[in-house]
Design a protein around this motif. Structure first.
Motif, mmCIF file in Angstrom:
data_model
loop_
_atom_site.group_PDB
_atom_site.id
_atom_site.type_symbol
_atom_site.label_atom_id
_atom_site.label_comp_id
_atom_site.label_asym_id
_atom_site.label_seq_id
_atom_site.Cartn_x
_atom_site.Cartn_y
_atom_site.Cartn_z
ATOM 1 N N LEU A 150 12.360 11.769 2.470
ATOM 2 C CA LEU A 150 11.377 10.815 1.714
ATOM 3 C C LEU A 150 9.796 11.112 1.990
ATOM 4 N N ARG A 151 9.203 11.412 1.028
ATOM 5 C CA ARG A 151 7.737 11.175 0.996
ATOM 6 C C ARG A 151 7.264 10.615 -0.235
ATOM 7 N N LEU A 152 6.474 9.646 0.164
ATOM 8 C CA LEU A 152 5.783 8.800 -0.629
ATOM 9 C C LEU A 152 4.471 8.217 -0.171
ATOM 10 N N PRO A 153 3.434 9.103 -0.235
ATOM 11 C CA PRO A 153 2.138 8.834 0.233
ATOM 12 C C PRO A 153 1.439 7.686 -0.408
ATOM 13 N N TYR A 154 0.315 7.251 0.422
ATOM 14 C CA TYR A 154 -0.375 5.849 -0.407
ATOM 15 C C TYR A 154 -1.599 5.712 0.448
ATOM 16 N N LYS A 155 -2.614 5.242 -0.245
ATOM 17 C CA LYS A 155 -3.616 4.907 0.174
ATOM 18 C C LYS A 155 -4.071 3.347 0.264
ATOM 19 N N THR A 156 -4.986 2.806 1.266
ATOM 20 C CA THR A 156 -5.138 1.358 1.293
ATOM 21 C C THR A 156 -6.582 1.345 1.468
ATOM 22 N N TYR A 157 -7.068 0.159 1.000
ATOM 23 C CA TYR A 157 -8.416 -0.237 1.238
ATOM 24 C C TYR A 157 -8.802 -1.753 1.358
ATOM 25 N N ARG A 158 -9.798 -2.099 2.112
ATOM 26 C CA ARG A 158 -9.973 -3.253 2.402
ATOM 27 C C ARG A 158 -8.761 -4.013 3.093
ATOM 28 N N ASP A 159 -8.226 -5.078 2.280
ATOM 29 C CA ASP A 159 -7.056 -5.603 2.926
ATOM 30 C C ASP A 159 -5.732 -5.315 2.400
ATOM 31 N N GLY A 160 -5.775 -3.841 2.003
ATOM 32 C CA GLY A 160 -4.510 -3.468 1.035
ATOM 33 C C GLY A 160 -3.576 -3.165 2.018
ATOM 34 N N LYS A 161 -2.235 -3.491 1.426
ATOM 35 C CA LYS A 161 -1.096 -3.133 2.478
ATOM 36 C C LYS A 161 0.006 -2.596 1.288
ATOM 37 N N VAL A 162 0.698 -1.685 2.073
ATOM 38 C CA VAL A 162 1.804 -1.118 1.172
ATOM 39 C C VAL A 162 3.287 -1.174 2.394
ATOM 40 N N ARG A 163 4.233 -1.567 1.918
ATOM 41 C CA ARG A 163 5.395 -1.421 2.914
ATOM 42 C C ARG A 163 6.443 -0.791 1.838
ATOM 43 N N VAL A 164 7.099 0.269 2.721
ATOM 44 C CA VAL A 164 8.199 1.003 2.225
ATOM 45 C C VAL A 164 9.606 0.609 2.927
ATOM 46 N N LEU A 165 10.483 0.272 2.081
ATOM 47 C CA LEU A 165 11.787 0.086 2.678
ATOM 48 C C LEU A 165 12.853 1.162 1.864
ATOM 49 N N VAL A 166 13.900 1.233 2.560
ATOM 50 C CA VAL A 166 15.250 2.097 2.040
ATOM 51 C C VAL A 166 16.270 0.973 2.452
ATOM 52 N N CYS A 167 16.907 0.557 1.527
ATOM 53 C CA CYS A 167 17.814 -0.414 1.591
ATOM 54 C C CYS A 167 19.240 -0.182 0.810
ATOM 55 N N SER A 168 20.250 -0.364 1.429
ATOM 56 C CA SER A 168 21.814 -0.380 1.027
ATOM 57 C C SER A 168 21.984 -1.894 0.687
ATOM 58 N N ARG A 169 23.095 -2.094 0.141
ATOM 59 C CA ARG A 169 23.497 -3.646 -0.045
ATOM 60 C C ARG A 169 23.518 -4.531 1.140
ATOM 61 N N ASP A 170 23.913 -3.823 2.471
ATOM 62 C CA ASP A 170 24.116 -4.584 3.541
ATOM 63 C C ASP A 170 23.222 -3.975 4.810
ATOM 64 N N ASP A 171 22.373 -3.194 4.701
ATOM 65 C CA ASP A 171 21.483 -2.760 5.718
ATOM 66 C C ASP A 171 20.334 -2.458 5.194
ATOM 67 N N TYR A 172 19.203 -2.291 5.876
ATOM 68 C CA TYR A 172 17.936 -1.605 5.523
ATOM 69 C C TYR A 172 17.117 -1.027 6.570
ATOM 70 N N THR A 173 15.954 -0.420 6.267
ATOM 71 C CA THR A 173 15.169 0.053 7.273
ATOM 72 C C THR A 173 13.711 0.005 6.659
ATOM 73 N N VAL A 174 12.779 -0.106 7.536
ATOM 74 C CA VAL A 174 11.560 -0.016 7.160
ATOM 75 C C VAL A 174 10.839 1.340 7.457
ATOM 76 N N VAL A 175 10.530 2.077 6.457
ATOM 77 C CA VAL A 175 9.970 3.528 6.664
ATOM 78 C C VAL A 175 8.502 3.305 7.129
ATOM 79 N N LEU A 176 7.981 3.702 8.289
ATOM 80 C CA LEU A 176 6.742 3.685 8.800
ATOM 81 C C LEU A 176 5.849 5.012 8.418
#
Length: 244
Positions: A150-176
């Motif tokens: 996976l590639r999903l680039p982003y930019k944040t400014y000031r207090d901006g946050k972006v959180r990326v998760l990959v989720c199945s129906r019974d599990d998930y992971t936060v992609v840092l």
């Protein structure tokens, strides 16, 4: 594993908004959202929830090759699956769900990106969180993930946050790290999953709050850093037959 019991570690993944008194409802995929689109606060925003519920599925050729590739060209506003343009252009026509997201073109800075809605004229600006989800269904084809990138680039400014998760129906992971194409090891063996992106940021002053978190930012009038970045959002799925 019940999604109602998902808890983000307090220090590594701080919540986007202050804790709420009411419980967040369970989600079909992954943990509860970090905000409540159905709450009274969000109802006042008049923002539209887009449950288009579109799923990407492997084609016959992709099943035979054991590889599925998806990318999004922001400049053309079109998705490509294994190099072929989808018949329906437009970023919103291929999402599983979206809320408070729109495509931007800044002609003064000559940049384009996906971000939260520009609520120009609102006294409070757009301080509401945003959501973008893509679903991948391999189950109907009898396939599972062997490797996911996976590639999903982003930019944040000031207090901006972006959180990326990959989720199945019974599990998930936060992609840092989604700035470059990286493996998502936890997805191995999954046959039905989503990629979820949550955006936030409420500080405004020298610029509107919606600009605090931006996805897939790239120049409008010049070549990207490299040819590969013409499609900044990229998903590669190496597949194999599900064991019987």
């Amino acid at each position: 594993m019940s999604t109602e019991n998902f808890i983000f570690p307090g220090n590594r993944f701080p919540p986007f908004t202050p804790p709420l008194e009411v419980p967040h409802p369970a989600e079909e995929f992954g943990p509860p959202l970090s905000f409540l689109p159905d709450s009274a606060e969000y109802a006042e925003s008049d923002l539209e929830f887009l449950p288009t519920e579109f799923s990407f599925r492997p084609t016959k050729a992709e099943i035979e090759a054991g590889r599925m590739e998806l990318s999004y060209n922001l400049l053309g506003d079109v998705y490509l699956q294994s190099g072929e343009k989808r018949s329906t252009p437009g970023w919103r026509n291929s999402v599983w769900r979206a809320y408070n997201i729109e495509r931007k073109e800044e002609f003064d800075w000559k940049m384009g990106y996906l971000a939260r809605v520009d609520m120009e004229g609102s006294p409070d600006e757009n301080v509401y969180d945003g959501l973008l989800e893509y679903r991948f269904n391999l189950k109907d084809a009898g396939m599972v993930v062997k490797k996911l990138f996976l590639r999903l680039p982003y930019k944040t400014y000031r207090d901006g946050k972006v959180r990326v998760l990959v989720c199945s129906r019974d599990d998930y992971t936060v992609v840092l790290d989604t700035q470059e194409l990286n493996p998502v090891v936890r997805a191995t063996g999954w046959d039905d999953f989503i990629i979820r992106v949550e955006l936030s940021g409420a500080v405004f002053g020298d610029g509107p709050a919606y600009q605090n978190s931006q996805l897939l930012r790239q120049p409008l009038n010049q070549e990207p850093i490299s040819a590969d970045w013409k499609e900044p959002f990229k998903v590669i799925i190496e597949m194999e037959k599900k064991a019987t």
